[in-house]
Motif scaffolding. Sequence first.
Motif, PDB file in Angstrom:
ATOM      1  N   ARG A 171     -16.262 -13.775   9.971  1.00  0.00           N
ATOM      2  CA  ARG A 171     -16.873 -13.686   8.656  1.00  0.00           C
ATOM      3  C   ARG A 171     -15.690 -14.105   7.573  1.00  0.00           C
ATOM      4  O   ARG A 171     -15.629 -13.543   6.682  1.00  0.00           O
ATOM      5  N   GLY A 172     -15.058 -15.045   8.187  1.00  0.00           N
ATOM      6  CA  GLY A 172     -13.860 -15.647   7.071  1.00  0.00           C
ATOM      7  C   GLY A 172     -12.656 -14.928   7.532  1.00  0.00           C
ATOM      8  O   GLY A 172     -11.587 -15.120   6.841  1.00  0.00           O
ATOM      9  N   ILE A 173     -12.545 -13.933   8.282  1.00  0.00           N
ATOM     10  CA  ILE A 173     -11.248 -13.427   8.627  1.00  0.00           C
ATOM     11  C   ILE A 173     -10.818 -13.957   9.791  1.00  0.00           C
ATOM     12  O   ILE A 173     -11.123 -13.774  11.008  1.00  0.00           O
ATOM     13  N   ALA A 174      -9.759 -14.963   9.878  1.00  0.00           N
ATOM     14  CA  ALA A 174      -9.099 -15.796  10.862  1.00  0.00           C
ATOM     15  C   ALA A 174      -8.336 -15.027  11.435  1.00  0.00           C
ATOM     16  O   ALA A 174      -7.090 -14.185  11.122  1.00  0.00           O
ATOM     17  N   LEU A 175      -8.271 -15.236  13.008  1.00  0.00           N
ATOM     18  CA  LEU A 175      -7.212 -14.572  13.785  1.00  0.00           C
ATOM     19  C   LEU A 175      -5.855 -15.386  13.285  1.00  0.00           C
ATOM     20  O   LEU A 175      -5.762 -16.501  12.894  1.00  0.00           O
ATOM     21  N   GLY A 176      -4.580 -14.786  13.393  1.00  0.00           N
ATOM     22  CA  GLY A 176      -3.473 -15.181  13.168  1.00  0.00           C
ATOM     23  C   GLY A 176      -2.750 -14.944  11.879  1.00  0.00           C
ATOM     24  O   GLY A 176      -1.678 -15.175  11.289  1.00  0.00           O
ATOM     25  N   ILE A 177      -3.796 -14.397  10.999  1.00  0.00           N
ATOM     26  CA  ILE A 177      -3.168 -14.035   9.645  1.00  0.00           C
ATOM     27  C   ILE A 177      -2.406 -13.027   9.548  1.00  0.00           C
ATOM     28  O   ILE A 177      -2.518 -12.086  10.462  1.00  0.00           O
ATOM     29  N   THR A 178      -1.445 -12.690   8.572  1.00  0.00           N
ATOM     30  CA  THR A 178      -0.593 -11.616   8.564  1.00  0.00           C
ATOM     31  C   THR A 178      -1.296 -10.556   8.015  1.00  0.00           C
ATOM     32  O   THR A 178      -2.411 -10.400   7.342  1.00  0.00           O
ATOM     33  N   LEU A 179      -0.814  -9.227   8.317  1.00  0.00           N
ATOM     34  CA  LEU A 179      -1.458  -8.040   7.915  1.00  0.00           C
ATOM     35  C   LEU A 179      -1.400  -8.067   6.313  1.00  0.00           C
ATOM     36  O   LEU A 179      -2.244  -7.558   5.655  1.00  0.00           O
ATOM     37  N   ASP A 180      -0.433  -8.474   5.617  1.00  0.00           N
ATOM     38  CA  ASP A 180      -0.286  -8.662   4.362  1.00  0.00           C
ATOM     39  C   ASP A 180      -1.353  -9.416   3.772  1.00  0.00           C
ATOM     40  O   ASP A 180      -1.890  -9.328   2.810  1.00  0.00           O
ATOM     41  N   GLU A 181      -1.583 -10.541   4.326  1.00  0.00           N
ATOM     42  CA  GLU A 181      -2.779 -11.425   3.839  1.00  0.00           C
ATOM     43  C   GLU A 181      -3.917 -10.633   3.913  1.00  0.00           C
ATOM     44  O   GLU A 181      -5.037 -10.794   3.084  1.00  0.00           O
ATOM     45  N   PHE A 182      -4.001  -9.897   5.197  1.00  0.00           N
ATOM     46  CA  PHE A 182      -5.649  -9.231   5.383  1.00  0.00           C
ATOM     47  C   PHE A 182      -5.803  -8.256   4.303  1.00  0.00           C
ATOM     48  O   PHE A 182      -6.799  -8.157   3.897  1.00  0.00           O
ATOM     49  N   ARG A 183      -4.633  -7.741   3.773  1.00  0.00           N
ATOM     50  CA  ARG A 183      -4.929  -6.333   2.952  1.00  0.00           C
ATOM     51  C   ARG A 183      -5.019  -6.907   1.424  1.00  0.00           C
ATOM     52  O   ARG A 183      -5.546  -6.443   0.749  1.00  0.00           O
ATOM     53  N   ALA A 184      -4.207  -8.025   1.274  1.00  0.00           N
ATOM     54  CA  ALA A 184      -4.330  -8.855  -0.012  1.00  0.00           C
ATOM     55  C   ALA A 184      -5.639  -9.569  -0.395  1.00  0.00           C
ATOM     56  O   ALA A 184      -6.156  -9.765  -1.606  1.00  0.00           O
ATOM     57  N   GLY A 185      -6.493  -9.673   0.654  1.00  0.00           N
ATOM     58  CA  GLY A 185      -7.652 -10.612   0.706  1.00  0.00           C
ATOM     59  C   GLY A 185      -8.609  -9.666   0.181  1.00  0.00           C
ATOM     60  O   GLY A 185      -8.620  -8.363   0.208  1.00  0.00           O
ATOM     61  N   SER A 186      -9.968 -10.080  -0.505  1.00  0.00           N
ATOM     62  CA  SER A 186     -10.996  -9.490  -0.586  1.00  0.00           C
ATOM     63  C   SER A 186     -12.064  -9.544   0.216  1.00  0.00           C
ATOM     64  O   SER A 186     -13.097  -9.221  -0.143  1.00  0.00           O
ATOM     65  N   LYS A 187     -11.820  -9.862   1.395  1.00  0.00           N
ATOM     66  CA  LYS A 187     -12.678 -10.146   2.329  1.00  0.00           C
ATOM     67  C   LYS A 187     -13.030  -8.876   3.333  1.00  0.00           C
ATOM     68  O   LYS A 187     -12.635  -8.626   4.605  1.00  0.00           O
TER      69      LYS A 187
END
Length: 239
Positions: A58-74
């Motif tokens: 659902r738009g959350i791609a494998l390989g992204i960093t933890l910071d990117e995951f937490r900063a995103g609004s997904k």
Amino acid sequence: MTPKRIACGLALLCGTFALTVLAQPVAREASAANAGAASKDAFADARRRAQEAPFAFRGIALGITLDEFRAGSKVRATPVGSVPVCETDVQAGALGMRLKSHESLTVACRWAHRGDNGWVLSQAVVDGTPAAEHVLRFARIEGQSALRLYEISLVIDEVTAEDLREALADRYGPPRHATQNVSSPGAMPVYVWENAVSSITLCFLPGTRNGTLTYLLKGSDAWVKSVVRQWQASDAEAG
């Protein structure tokens, strides 16, 4: 102007008109052929990019960093207002999760929300239905400082799993590996979709009326093994 010249002029005009009319279908056919070729090229290019890019939940791609995951609004969970809570957060303890430092080699995250009596685990939403369980796992690749998402695991009900199997087949084609008619007791029907860098595994759990959905980055086994080696090395040095 003599009748002969008039006749010649009309013949010339009619000939020019006929050539124009004949040229129009040819031009249209050429244009259609070019458009078809461009469409095929675009489709092939999109398919190539899909093979090279990690799968995404659902738009959350494998390989992204933890910071990117937490900063995103997904946030893909219910209820509204859910946020990511990771093992590096103080709130993790209230959710029964382990507490880890920001220097940890692996970190797990879940979505949660604040209830009347404190923090409560939320439910990830899969195909419009709340999942029974979910976890997103991050690890440091050897030689890199950033924690990267290598696994997304969810437990879903059997009906959702059936619908999802059809949806994944429509989107990615038939699974590369499928175990359907299993005769041995306790055997599990398993469906696997793969691209160059990641996989999606849908497994039906016998006797539970549930299924597991796992997004996994290829090579993550090596990641985890390298993390274990790093942990063992640091533990030996500390001892």
